[in-house]
Design an enzyme around this catalytic site. Structure first.
Site, PDB file in Angstrom:
ATOM      1  N   LYS A   1       3.043   5.900  -3.027  1.00 28.08           N
ATOM      2  CA  LYS A   1       4.221   6.642  -3.457  1.00 28.08           C
ATOM      3  C   LYS A   1       4.350   6.694  -4.978  1.00 28.08           C
ATOM      4  O   LYS A   1       4.766   7.706  -5.545  1.00 28.08           O
ATOM      5  CB  LYS A   1       5.481   6.027  -2.837  1.00 28.08           C
ATOM      6  CG  LYS A   1       5.589   6.223  -1.331  1.00 28.08           C
ATOM      7  CD  LYS A   1       5.527   7.685  -0.938  1.00 28.08           C
ATOM      8  CE  LYS A   1       5.903   7.914   0.520  1.00 28.08           C
ATOM      9  NZ  LYS A   1       5.758   9.340   0.905  1.00 28.08           N
TER      10      LYS A   1
ATOM     11  N   SER B   1       0.828  -1.208   0.000  1.00 33.78           N
ATOM     12  CA  SER B   1       0.000   0.000   0.000  1.00 33.78           C
ATOM     13  C   SER B   1       0.862   1.258   0.000  1.00 33.78           C
ATOM     14  O   SER B   1       0.536   2.252  -0.665  1.00 33.78           O
ATOM     15  CB  SER B   1      -0.937   0.004   1.207  1.00 33.78           C
ATOM     16  OG  SER B   1      -0.221  -0.066   2.421  1.00 33.78           O
ATOM     17  N   TYR B   2       1.963   1.214   0.730  1.00 38.08           N
ATOM     18  CA  TYR B   2       2.901   2.343   0.769  1.00 38.08           C
ATOM     19  C   TYR B   2       3.474   2.601  -0.617  1.00 38.08           C
ATOM     20  O   TYR B   2       3.512   3.735  -1.095  1.00 38.08           O
ATOM     21  CB  TYR B   2       4.009   2.016   1.768  1.00 38.08           C
ATOM     22  CG  TYR B   2       5.056   3.083   1.964  1.00 38.08           C
ATOM     23  CD1 TYR B   2       4.758   4.269   2.624  1.00 38.08           C
ATOM     24  CD2 TYR B   2       6.370   2.895   1.514  1.00 38.08           C
ATOM     25  CE1 TYR B   2       5.723   5.232   2.828  1.00 38.08           C
ATOM     26  CE2 TYR B   2       7.340   3.847   1.716  1.00 38.08           C
ATOM     27  CZ  TYR B   2       7.014   5.016   2.367  1.00 38.08           C
ATOM     28  OH  TYR B   2       7.970   5.982   2.568  1.00 38.08           O
ATOM     29  N   ALA B   3       3.903   1.534  -1.285  1.00 43.86           N
ATOM     30  CA  ALA B   3       4.468   1.663  -2.625  1.00 43.86           C
ATOM     31  C   ALA B   3       3.428   2.192  -3.603  1.00 43.86           C
ATOM     32  O   ALA B   3       3.735   3.024  -4.464  1.00 43.86           O
ATOM     33  CB  ALA B   3       5.002   0.313  -3.101  1.00 43.86           C
ATOM     34  N   ALA B   4       2.194   1.722  -3.488  1.00 46.04           N
ATOM     35  CA  ALA B   4       1.128   2.182  -4.373  1.00 46.04           C
ATOM     36  C   ALA B   4       0.891   3.677  -4.214  1.00 46.04           C
ATOM     37  O   ALA B   4       0.743   4.410  -5.203  1.00 46.04           O
ATOM     38  CB  ALA B   4      -0.159   1.410  -4.095  1.00 46.04           C
TER      39      ALA B   4
END
Length: 252
Positions: free
Chosen positions: A159, A154-157
């Protein structure tokens, strides 16, 4: 004093990476607007910055996922200083370490709301003033998105969404003299220390992949780069993603 007479908004500027960035700009004479969700953290940062660097610091409590709160930050900034020169979107919350298959919708919403939506709200609301000042926007993304790191879905999405948003803004707002860039830091923070404790194997794998063998310093490595990107020296740099990860951000 490259930032003297400049007004810089830093989300999450009271602690961690944001506070390191705040110190870098304060050392260059900038007036600062620090936002965050915890008033005591912001006030402590304000006292330290004003004492050490003799700059003016305005604190405004705000959750970036709250559209009305973001509007209030911009309004308070303009009321106090009359203009905005630099916007730095640093704040982000997520369920780092939770594997994709274990994510709930609430977990995913947390990253998108506090990261992507917050960045969008701040950029949109600050735009009229950055247009007047021919200002700069620096948005924070992550190597988690660039390289698809385990436990960071979710963090990567969020960002990577911020990176896409930034590139479009660089295209649309270049005509107004606004440069928009993205930095992807790998920094030693209290949050990273907690992550190391909770997920030691992932931490060990991460540090092993850093050629320079260390995490970055929030002020010296990240903050100084942000000062450069906000300065006249970087006025022709826009739409770029700069990895500040000790060599671990190498890409073809």
């Amino acid at each position: 004093m490259r930032m003297k007479n400049k007004v810089v908004i830093i989300t999450g500027g009271g602690k961690g990476i944001g506070f390191g960035v705040s110190k870098a700009f304060a050392s260059e004479g900038a007036s600062l607007v620090l936002t965050g969700r915890t008033p005591s953290t912001l006030e402590q940062a304000k006292e330290q910055l004003e004492s050490e660097y003799h700059v003016e610091v305005l604190t405004v409590t705000a959750d970036g996922s709250d559209e009305a709160a973001v509007k209030n930050v911009i309004e308070k900034t303009v009321e106090r200083f009359g203009h905005i020169d630099v916007l730095i979107n640093n704040a982000q919350t997520s369920k780092s370490g939770v594997l994709l298959q274990d994510h709930t919708k609430e977990d995913f919403d947390l990253a998108i709301n506090t990261g992507l939506y917050a960045t969008f709200f701040y950029m949109r609301e600050a735009f009229p003033y950055l247009k007047e000042s021919h200002g700069a926007i620096i948005n924070f993304a992550s190597g988690a998105g660039l390289s698809g790191r385990e436990g960071q879905s979710s963090y990567a999405a969020a960002k990577e969404g911020i990176r896409g948003l930034s590139r479009v803004a660089a295209t649309e707002w270049g005509q107004y003299g606004i440069n928009v860039n993205v930095v992807c830091p790998l920094v030693e923070t209290p949050g990273l220390a907690k992550w190391k404790e909770e997920y030691p194997e992932l931490y060990a794998k991460t540090i092993k992949g850093v050629p320079l063998g260390r995490f970055g310093d929030a002020e010296k490595d990240i903050g100084r780069t942000c000062v450069f990107l906000a300065s006249e020296d970087a006025s022709f740099i826009s739409g770029e993603t700069i990895t500040l990860q000790g060599g671990s951000g190498l890409r073809p």
